[in-house]
Design an enzyme around this catalytic site. Structure first.
Site, PDB file in Angstrom:
ATOM      1  N   CYS B  92       0.840  -1.092  -0.039  1.00  0.00           N
ATOM      2  CA  CYS B  92      -0.014  -0.009   0.077  1.00  0.00           C
ATOM      3  C   CYS B  92       0.708   1.480  -0.126  1.00  0.00           C
ATOM      4  O   CYS B  92       0.442   2.220  -0.145  1.00  0.00           O
ATOM      5  CB  CYS B  92      -1.010   0.041   1.204  1.00  0.00           C
ATOM      6  SG  CYS B  92      -1.569  -1.590   1.449  1.00  0.00           S
ATOM      7  N   CYS B 234     -13.148   0.574   8.618  1.00  0.00           N
ATOM      8  CA  CYS B 234     -12.167   0.158   7.403  1.00  0.00           C
ATOM      9  C   CYS B 234     -12.321   1.031   6.245  1.00  0.00           C
ATOM     10  O   CYS B 234     -13.306   1.883   5.994  1.00  0.00           O
ATOM     11  CB  CYS B 234     -12.541  -0.973   6.930  1.00  0.00           C
ATOM     12  SG  CYS B 234     -12.926  -2.421   8.113  1.00  0.00           S
ATOM     13  N   ILE B 237     -13.173  -0.032  -0.635  1.00  0.00           N
ATOM     14  CA  ILE B 237     -12.495  -0.424  -2.027  1.00  0.00           C
ATOM     15  C   ILE B 237     -12.616   0.685  -3.024  1.00  0.00           C
ATOM     16  O   ILE B 237     -13.673   1.187  -3.101  1.00  0.00           O
ATOM     17  CB  ILE B 237     -13.125  -1.709  -2.376  1.00  0.00           C
ATOM     18  CG1 ILE B 237     -12.722  -2.934  -1.390  1.00  0.00           C
ATOM     19  CG2 ILE B 237     -12.657  -2.202  -3.904  1.00  0.00           C
ATOM     20  CD1 ILE B 237     -13.631  -4.163  -1.541  1.00  0.00           C
ATOM     21  N   LYS B 356     -10.017   6.510   4.877  1.00  0.00           N
ATOM     22  CA  LYS B 356     -11.408   6.399   5.330  1.00  0.00           C
ATOM     23  C   LYS B 356     -12.350   6.893   4.120  1.00  0.00           C
ATOM     24  O   LYS B 356     -13.472   6.240   3.882  1.00  0.00           O
ATOM     25  CB  LYS B 356     -11.681   6.565   6.504  1.00  0.00           C
ATOM     26  CG  LYS B 356     -12.992   6.587   7.010  1.00  0.00           C
ATOM     27  CD  LYS B 356     -13.456   4.816   6.872  1.00  0.00           C
ATOM     28  CE  LYS B 356     -15.019   4.857   7.396  1.00  0.00           C
ATOM     29  NZ  LYS B 356     -15.598   4.859   6.121  1.00  0.00           N
ATOM     30  N   HIS B 360      -9.064   4.477  -0.983  1.00  0.00           N
ATOM     31  CA  HIS B 360      -7.684   3.754  -0.835  1.00  0.00           C
ATOM     32  C   HIS B 360      -7.374   2.916  -1.943  1.00  0.00           C
ATOM     33  O   HIS B 360      -7.513   1.691  -1.767  1.00  0.00           O
ATOM     34  CB  HIS B 360      -7.705   3.204   0.366  1.00  0.00           C
ATOM     35  CG  HIS B 360      -6.442   2.644   0.851  1.00  0.00           C
ATOM     36  ND1 HIS B 360      -4.966   2.994   0.266  1.00  0.00           N
ATOM     37  CD2 HIS B 360      -6.062   1.341   1.410  1.00  0.00           C
ATOM     38  CE1 HIS B 360      -3.993   2.255   0.702  1.00  0.00           C
ATOM     39  NE2 HIS B 360      -4.530   1.281   1.468  1.00  0.00           N
TER      40      HIS B 360
END
Lengths: 133, 411
Positions: B92, B234, B237, B356, B360
């Site tokens: 990442c 989390c 996507i 968030k 990402h």
């Protein structure tokens, strides 16, 4: 204690032994550092002078989680518990936590005594731990 | 030790990060979209022939698009062949590595003007497929068999943090609540909505009312992903790309009167496996990378005005602010609860909305952090502008901290 040539300090050895119910790592003969899994070089001092060691398979639960969104291959297993256990010999290792209800995570506590167990998944041995009552 | 030759950011651009709007575009096309915006952002203009090399971060193109060899693919799609170009991969943190490769290419004297960036096209796979793709950043021999997933690994860290510092999941919700507030002010963000607005929207649909954000976050509508972490802990996507253009300090004036200087860079590594770490509440790679960057920049943590950190999961932002030395050990979450990391706090963190809310697309994230700092340091960040921001820091993590890159930019 099992001694051997460098060819033994492999992931393959770890899983071959796990299949026999044995949890192995290695100890550096130079600085005494104990590691799990086995490695080719001492993580601490870089020495190649290592020996395989077998762990008792007992320890304490350092931290844990309950996986509700699993990887594809564990779709039918979730929810399940995964955690890190600090072995009595010192090093930590990750494993599946069995013998607990994944829907009642509050019943599991960090610091709890754990005992290793080997489970099988897709014909492969998987390291697991269960709480010692 | 500093750079032998000064390097500046002279332009930056990014696509909006999103899970729907880029459905029909491939990774190469997303990159071109961001690159064109970066070129348009150069004050005095730049032409394609000015770009001498291109470095691109993309974590797992082979899994998402069955495509490797991304370096020449994007030099080709930009019409820039035969210039130097390759892909960097540090999970990442892939595009902070691309950024640093560009910095080194200029600082070494190899080139004067370089394009750097990152991209990830994640929605090509269903959620389980993405979970699998991301998991290759973890130790495949020793973590994956245990059933680890990325939310799961960060849940292990969250549990360790709560126990060590006597904090709770309820405390942790200060992070997504704050980041949703910031994301609502960012036109490039994937989610531009306050949590309470989302709660009201879902409440209307389901015929329930929530008295405050926490009431919603504790409800079944915020489902558990890896206990104790839930969906709103989390990052999403996302598809997207971000690009920056770098130039040697001695040629930067040709392109802009307000170049943003690269004051410091640092990069650290750690064990892939969490169980091999000394600490489960800190990333040694981030401590190493940030100390290296602070030293190169000749500054201390207190000197930084604006910070973009890698909040792939809520707990990651807490660990980041402590690793960077913005707060003492065990004080990071308390500081967030007290509002100190909010836009109007004394230590604003993630004005962009963070991973968030901004989204990402993993390989693009480091470059998107650079894009946010570029905006902030030039005073162009609109409603989320940190007043008079002069020094900015980007903290980009790979995996659970096995890689960490830190960049300090200065106006």
């Amino acid at each position: 204690m099992v001694s051997g040539s460098a060819a033994q300090f492999l992931t393959k050895t770890f899983y071959d032994k796990l299949k026999e119910g044995k949890l192995i790592g290695c100890r550096c003969k130079k600085c005494n550092f104990v590691m799990i899994p086995p490695r080719l070089l001492c993580k601490e001092c870089g020495s190649k002078d290592l020996e395989l060691v077998e762990f008792k398979g007992t320890g304490t639960l350092e931290t844990f989680t309950v996986i509700h969104v699993p990887p594809m291959r564990l779709k039918n297993v979730a929810p399940y518990v995964t955690g890190i256990v600090k072995l009595d010999e010192g090093p930590m290792i990750m494993g599946r936590i069995v013998g607990v209800d994944p829907n009642k995570p509050e019943e599991l506590r960090m610091g709890q005594r754990m005992q290793m167990e080997v489970i099988e998944e897709d014909g492969k041995p998987v390291l697991a731990f269960k709480p010692v009552s | 030790m500093g750079l032998q030759r000064g390097v500046c950011v002279i332009g930056a651009g990014m696509t909006r990060f999103h899970h729907k709007i880029h459905k029909d575009k491939s990774g190469r096309e997303l990159f071109v979209e961001a690159a064109l915006e970066a070129m348009e952002s150069v004050d005095k203009g730049i032409e394609r022939k000015d770009i001498q090399a291109l470095f691109v971060g993309y974590f797992t193109p082979s899994l998402y698009e069955h495509q490797g060899h991304i370096g020449p693919l994007v030099t080709d799609w930009m019409g820039l062949t035969p210039i130097t170009g390759w892909r960097t991969e540090t999970a990442c943190a892939s595009s902070i590595a691309a950024f640093m490769t560009g910095v080194l290419a200029i600082a070494s004297g190899w080139y004067d003007v370089v394009m750097v960036g990152g991209v990830e096209k994640m929605t090509a796979l269903p959620t389980e497929g993405v979970t699998d793709a991301l998991s290759v950043a973890a130790d495949d021999d020793y973590e994956i068999p245990a059933g680890a997933t990325f939310p799961g690994l960060y849940a292990l860290l969250a549990q360790a943090y709560f126990k060590k510092y006597n904090m709770t999941w309820e405390d942790l919700q200060a992070i997504p609540i704050k980041n949703h507030h910031n994301g609502a002010l960012n036109p490039k963000a994937q989610f531009q909505e306050e949590i309470m607005d989302i709660a009201k929207r879902i409440g209307q649909r389901e015929g329930v009312t929530f008295k405050d954000p926490l009431d919603f976050l504790k409800s079944k509508y915020n489902r558990v992903i890896a206990w104790p972490l839930r969906l709103f802990d989390c990052c999403p996507i996302s598809d997207g790309a971000a690009v920056a253009i770098l130039a040697a300090e001695d040629v930067a004036k040709k392109f802009t009167d307000t170049p943003i200087r690269v004051a410091g860079i640092g990069f650290g590594t750690d064990t892939l496996a969490l169980h091999d770490r000394i600490s489960l509440t800190s990333f040694a790679s981030a401590v190493f990378a940030s100390r290296q960057a602070y030293k190169m920049a000749g500054i201390e943590p207190k000197d930084v005005d604006v910070v973009e950190v890698h909040d792939c999961f809520s707990i990651a932002e807490v660990i980041a602010t402590e690793d960077l030395g913005l707060f003492e050990r065990g004080e990071g979450l308390k500081a967030a609860v007290e509002g100190r990391t909010a836009l109007d706090g004394d230590r604003p963190v993630n004005p962009s909305g963070g991973l968030k809310c901004k989204g990402h697309p993993v390989g693009a994230t480091g470059a998107a952090m650079i894009h946010e700092l570029w905006k902030q340091l030039r005073g162009e960040a609109g409603k989320r502008q940190i007043p008079d921001a002069e020094i900015g820091l980007a903290h980009n993590v790979g995996g659970t901290g096995a890689s960490c890159g830190v960049v300090i930019l200065r106006r």
